[in-house]
Design a protein around this motif. Structure first.
Motif, PDB file in Angstrom:
ATOM      1  N   ASP A 167       0.851  -1.183   0.000  1.00 31.12           N
ATOM      2  CA  ASP A 167       0.000   0.000   0.000  1.00 31.12           C
ATOM      3  C   ASP A 167       0.892   1.239   0.000  1.00 31.12           C
ATOM      4  OD1 ASP A 167      -2.049   1.765   0.140  1.00 31.12           O
ATOM      5  OD2 ASP A 167      -2.627   1.299   2.200  1.00 31.12           O
ATOM      6  N   ALA A 168       1.298   1.671  -1.196  1.00 31.76           N
ATOM      7  CA  ALA A 168       2.320   2.727  -1.286  1.00 31.76           C
ATOM      8  C   ALA A 168       1.968   3.722  -2.391  1.00 31.76           C
ATOM      9  CB  ALA A 168       3.684   2.106  -1.539  1.00 31.76           C
ATOM     10  N   LEU A 169       0.778   4.303  -2.303  1.00 29.19           N
ATOM     11  CA  LEU A 169       0.355   5.270  -3.317  1.00 29.19           C
ATOM     12  C   LEU A 169       1.302   6.473  -3.415  1.00 29.19           C
ATOM     13  CD1 LEU A 169      -1.607   6.277  -5.463  1.00 29.19           C
ATOM     14  CD2 LEU A 169      -3.055   7.183  -3.609  1.00 29.19           C
ATOM     15  N   PRO A 170       1.777   7.045  -2.295  1.00 26.63           N
ATOM     16  CA  PRO A 170       2.710   8.174  -2.426  1.00 26.63           C
ATOM     17  C   PRO A 170       3.973   7.810  -3.209  1.00 26.63           C
ATOM     18  CG  PRO A 170       1.850   8.072  -0.197  1.00 26.63           C
ATOM     19  CD  PRO A 170       1.406   6.818  -0.882  1.00 26.63           C
ATOM     20  N   LEU A 171       4.509   6.603  -2.975  1.00 28.23           N
ATOM     21  CA  LEU A 171       5.695   6.159  -3.713  1.00 28.23           C
ATOM     22  C   LEU A 171       5.370   5.956  -5.191  1.00 28.23           C
ATOM     23  CD1 LEU A 171       8.623   5.242  -3.814  1.00 28.23           C
ATOM     24  CD2 LEU A 171       7.887   2.974  -3.013  1.00 28.23           C
ATOM     25  N   PHE A 172       4.190   5.387  -5.464  1.00 33.98           N
ATOM     26  CA  PHE A 172       3.741   5.211  -6.858  1.00 33.98           C
ATOM     27  C   PHE A 172       3.695   6.564  -7.573  1.00 33.98           C
ATOM     28  CE2 PHE A 172       0.163   5.264  -9.877  1.00 33.98           C
ATOM     29  CZ  PHE A 172       0.511   4.222 -10.732  1.00 33.98           C
ATOM     30  N   ASN A 173       3.104   7.566  -6.912  1.00 33.87           N
ATOM     31  CA  ASN A 173       3.014   8.902  -7.524  1.00 33.87           C
ATOM     32  C   ASN A 173       4.388   9.536  -7.699  1.00 33.87           C
ATOM     33  OD1 ASN A 173       0.212   8.868  -7.787  1.00 33.87           O
ATOM     34  ND2 ASN A 173      -0.107   9.686  -5.727  1.00 33.87           N
ATOM     35  N   MET A 174       5.278   9.281  -6.743  1.00 34.54           N
ATOM     36  CA  MET A 174       6.625   9.830  -6.835  1.00 34.54           C
ATOM     37  C   MET A 174       7.375   9.232  -8.034  1.00 34.54           C
ATOM     38  SD  MET A 174       9.655   9.823  -3.985  1.00 34.54           S
ATOM     39  CE  MET A 174      10.166   8.139  -4.350  1.00 34.54           C
ATOM     40  N   LEU A 175       7.201   7.941  -8.235  1.00 29.60           N
ATOM     41  CA  LEU A 175       7.837   7.287  -9.382  1.00 29.60           C
ATOM     42  C   LEU A 175       7.329   7.878 -10.694  1.00 29.60           C
ATOM     43  CD1 LEU A 175       7.817   3.521  -8.282  1.00 29.60           C
ATOM     44  CD2 LEU A 175       9.819   4.985  -8.578  1.00 29.60           C
ATOM     45  N   ARG A 176       6.030   8.110 -10.790  1.00 30.90           N
ATOM     46  CA  ARG A 176       5.458   8.708 -12.003  1.00 30.90           C
ATOM     47  C   ARG A 176       6.039  10.096 -12.260  1.00 30.90           C
ATOM     48  NH1 ARG A 176      -0.888   7.680 -13.098  1.00 30.90           N
ATOM     49  NH2 ARG A 176      -0.183   8.624 -15.050  1.00 30.90           N
ATOM     50  N   THR A 177       6.229  10.855 -11.183  1.00 37.37           N
ATOM     51  CA  THR A 177       6.766  12.207 -11.327  1.00 37.37           C
ATOM     52  C   THR A 177       8.242  12.171 -11.724  1.00 37.37           C
ATOM     53  OG1 THR A 177       5.220  13.055  -9.669  1.00 37.37           O
ATOM     54  CG2 THR A 177       7.173  14.391 -10.131  1.00 37.37           C
ATOM     55  N   ASN A 178       9.014  11.343 -11.035  1.00 35.60           N
ATOM     56  CA  ASN A 178      10.463  11.304 -11.284  1.00 35.60           C
ATOM     57  C   ASN A 178      10.813  10.753 -12.660  1.00 35.60           C
ATOM     58  OD1 ASN A 178      10.797  12.327  -8.735  1.00 35.60           O
ATOM     59  ND2 ASN A 178      11.471  10.401  -7.783  1.00 35.60           N
ATOM     60  N   TYR A 179       9.988   9.858 -13.175  1.00 39.42           N
ATOM     61  CA  TYR A 179      10.290   9.229 -14.465  1.00 39.42           C
ATOM     62  C   TYR A 179       9.346   9.716 -15.569  1.00 39.42           C
ATOM     63  CZ  TYR A 179      13.459   6.041 -12.065  1.00 39.42           C
ATOM     64  OH  TYR A 179      14.505   5.520 -11.338  1.00 39.42           O
ATOM     65  N   ARG A 180       8.784  10.899 -15.390  1.00 40.54           N
ATOM     66  CA  ARG A 180       7.792  11.402 -16.343  1.00 40.54           C
ATOM     67  C   ARG A 180       8.356  11.483 -17.764  1.00 40.54           C
ATOM     68  NH1 ARG A 180       5.109  16.415 -14.157  1.00 40.54           N
ATOM     69  NH2 ARG A 180       3.911  14.838 -13.053  1.00 40.54           N
ATOM     70  N   SER A 181       9.577  11.935 -17.916  1.00 37.54           N
ATOM     71  CA  SER A 181      10.141  12.088 -19.270  1.00 37.54           C
ATOM     72  C   SER A 181      10.257  10.744 -19.968  1.00 37.54           C
ATOM     73  CB  SER A 181      11.510  12.773 -19.208  1.00 37.54           C
ATOM     74  OG  SER A 181      12.424  12.003 -18.432  1.00 37.54           O
ATOM     75  N   SER A 182      10.564   9.692 -19.234  1.00 41.09           N
ATOM     76  CA  SER A 182      10.633   8.352 -19.828  1.00 41.09           C
ATOM     77  C   SER A 182       9.239   7.825 -20.145  1.00 41.09           C
ATOM     78  CB  SER A 182      11.342   7.384 -18.879  1.00 41.09           C
ATOM     79  OG  SER A 182      12.677   7.773 -18.671  1.00 41.09           O
ATOM     80  N   ILE A 183       8.303   8.043 -19.225  1.00 44.26           N
ATOM     81  CA  ILE A 183       6.925   7.594 -19.428  1.00 44.26           C
ATOM     82  C   ILE A 183       6.304   8.284 -20.639  1.00 44.26           C
ATOM     83  CG2 ILE A 183       4.607   7.613 -18.417  1.00 44.26           C
ATOM     84  CD1 ILE A 183       6.048   7.413 -15.643  1.00 44.26           C
ATOM     85  N   ASP A 184       6.645   9.557 -20.834  1.00 41.93           N
ATOM     86  CA  ASP A 184       6.065  10.336 -21.937  1.00 41.93           C
ATOM     87  C   ASP A 184       6.571   9.902 -23.306  1.00 41.93           C
ATOM     88  OD1 ASP A 184       4.555  11.779 -20.180  1.00 41.93           O
ATOM     89  OD2 ASP A 184       5.841  13.561 -20.177  1.00 41.93           O
ATOM     90  N   ARG A 185       7.520   9.002 -23.351  1.00 39.97           N
ATOM     91  CA  ARG A 185       8.013   8.530 -24.654  1.00 39.97           C
ATOM     92  C   ARG A 185       6.913   7.810 -25.435  1.00 39.97           C
ATOM     93  NH1 ARG A 185      12.970   4.921 -23.410  1.00 39.97           N
ATOM     94  NH2 ARG A 185      12.694   4.437 -25.628  1.00 39.97           N
ATOM     95  N   GLU A 186       5.952   7.257 -24.738  1.00 42.03           N
ATOM     96  CA  GLU A 186       4.809   6.616 -25.419  1.00 42.03           C
ATOM     97  C   GLU A 186       3.526   7.104 -24.751  1.00 42.03           C
ATOM     98  OE1 GLU A 186       3.065   2.185 -26.284  1.00 42.03           O
ATOM     99  OE2 GLU A 186       5.105   2.664 -26.870  1.00 42.03           O
ATOM    100  N   PRO A 187       2.670   7.799 -25.496  1.00 45.49           N
ATOM    101  CA  PRO A 187       1.450   8.379 -24.905  1.00 45.49           C
ATOM    102  C   PRO A 187       0.570   7.363 -24.182  1.00 45.49           C
ATOM    103  CG  PRO A 187       1.812   9.258 -27.114  1.00 45.49           C
ATOM    104  CD  PRO A 187       2.823   8.167 -26.913  1.00 45.49           C
ATOM    105  N   ALA A 188       0.554   6.130 -24.657  1.00 45.60           N
ATOM    106  CA  ALA A 188      -0.328   5.130 -24.043  1.00 45.60           C
ATOM    107  C   ALA A 188       0.089   4.782 -22.626  1.00 45.60           C
ATOM    108  CB  ALA A 188      -0.347   3.861 -24.897  1.00 45.60           C
ATOM    109  N   PHE A 189       1.344   5.045 -22.250  1.00 44.35           N
ATOM    110  CA  PHE A 189       1.805   4.661 -20.919  1.00 44.35           C
ATOM    111  C   PHE A 189       1.048   5.415 -19.823  1.00 44.35           C
ATOM    112  CE2 PHE A 189       6.334   3.160 -22.263  1.00 44.35           C
ATOM    113  CZ  PHE A 189       5.752   2.056 -22.878  1.00 44.35           C
ATOM    114  N   LYS A 190       0.745   6.686 -20.044  1.00 48.53           N
ATOM    115  CA  LYS A 190       0.000   7.460 -19.043  1.00 48.53           C
ATOM    116  C   LYS A 190      -1.371   6.838 -18.798  1.00 48.53           C
ATOM    117  CE  LYS A 190      -1.610  12.109 -17.871  1.00 48.53           C
ATOM    118  NZ  LYS A 190      -2.942  11.656 -17.478  1.00 48.53           N
ATOM    119  N   GLU A 191      -2.019   6.438 -19.887  1.00 50.83           N
ATOM    120  CA  GLU A 191      -3.335   5.794 -19.777  1.00 50.83           C
ATOM    121  C   GLU A 191      -3.235   4.488 -18.994  1.00 50.83           C
ATOM    122  OE1 GLU A 191      -7.368   4.715 -20.747  1.00 50.83           O
ATOM    123  OE2 GLU A 191      -6.317   6.624 -20.928  1.00 50.83           O
TER     124      GLU A 191
END
Length: 316
Positions: free
Chosen positions: A262-286
């Motif tokens: 149960d680690a929602l804050p850590l999950f959100n932190m990972l999304r923020t810290n790796y946003r540039s990598s995640i944004d490489r494919e638009p479907a990843f955000k979805e």
């Protein structure tokens, strides 16, 4: 005095027609045989003799395909599935085996090697065109079979075995490889080792920067279905090989253990810290929004979200 109605001709056992139609194909009259397969099987359906109609259609699909008549064979294969639906045949191993037999009869198109001359390029173009037709025909058949299986007793997403067949065929035979489509069906399948093998093979021949995207896409697709177990299994299989070193792979490695608690804050932190990598494919955000909803109950804020999920559904 009333006239007697003419009696309908009694249909013979299906085996008689099967032998007769195979002889027509052996004579090279593929088109004529095709029309006969369709009309004769329709008579059995009208007479409520669905089992015999299925025997005729199955035989015809396999025999046409064995003779290289992919368009004719796949048409009969689709009619075979449509007849399963009409007869309300439940999903089971016997029917799955018959579908698998049709699938394995689809011919493969070897692409010519060592090309250079104009004649060779023409040969390549012809082979690519034939391969595309083969893939389209096989997909039409397997999509229909998956839809039937979902309606008549398999998993709500359709038979996992059929999803694996479709993924394998697209990966091995498609002249324009679409790893998103391949992954869509593998994650709905039941053979993670085959999926891992396909990804490892893909990593060995793809363009730079496509390998980590394919791995992340596969893991996120599993997780977006709530399937943490298979996501971890797939990653463990892939780690037996040399994985690309990238921030995206690092993100996935951190994400998997995070979702086990149960680690929602850590999950959100990972999304923020790796946003540039995640944004490489638009479907990843979805996909990550789906994961947040499934694992942590996070509700979507934007009613327009779901576009990529709908695209993935269309692939099925």
């Amino acid at each position: 005095m009333s006239r007697e109605r003419p009696r309908k001709a009694t249909l013979p056992p299906a085996e008689e027609n099967i032998k007769k139609l195979e002889n027509v194909i052996n004579e090279g009259n593929y088109y004529g045989a095709q029309q006969m397969y369709k009309s004769i099987s329709a008579r059995y359906v009208s007479a409520q003799r669905h089992s015999e109609a299925l025997d005729i259609l199955h035989s015809g699909a396999c025999f046409q395909l064995k003779n290289g008549q992919v368009t004719c064979g796949s048409e009969l294969a689709v009619i075979y599935v449509e007849t399963l639906v009409k007869a309300k045949v439940p999903y089971g191993d016997d029917v799955l085996d018959r579908i698998r037999k049709i699938y394995k009869t689809f011919p493969q198109i070897p692409l010519p090697q060592d090309l250079g001359e104009d004649d060779d390029m023409q040969q390549l173009n012809e082979a690519l065109g034939a391969a595309k037709i083969h893939v389209d025909c096989c997909l039409s058949f397997l999509r229909a079979a998956i839809k039937w299986s979902a309606e008549f007793g398999a998993h709500r997403n359709g038979s996992p075995e059929l999803h694996v067949m479709l993924a394998e065929y697209v990966y091995s035979e498609s002249p324009e490889l679409d790893m998103t489509r391949v992954s869509y069906h593998f994650v709905r399948g039941n053979n993670q080792k085959k999926f891992a093998s396909a990804l490892v093979n893909f990593m060995g021949k793809c363009y730079p920067g496509e390998d980590d995207l394919a791995i992340a896409r596969a893991i996120l697709m599993y997780l977006a279905m709530g399937n943490l177990r298979d996501a971890n299994f797939l990653m463990d299989e892939l780690k037996k090989h040399d994985l690309p070193q990238s921030d995206l792979i690092q993100f996935v490695n951190y994400l998997l253990p995070t979702l086990q608690r149960d680690a929602l804050p850590l999950f959100n932190m990972l999304r923020t810290n790796y946003r540039s990598s995640i944004d490489r494919e638009p479907a990843f955000k979805e996909l990550l929004d789906d994961i947040a909803e499934l694992f942590y109950g996070v509700q979507r804020k934007n009613p327009l979200q779901g576009m990529f999920g709908d695209i993935f559904k269309m692939m099925g």
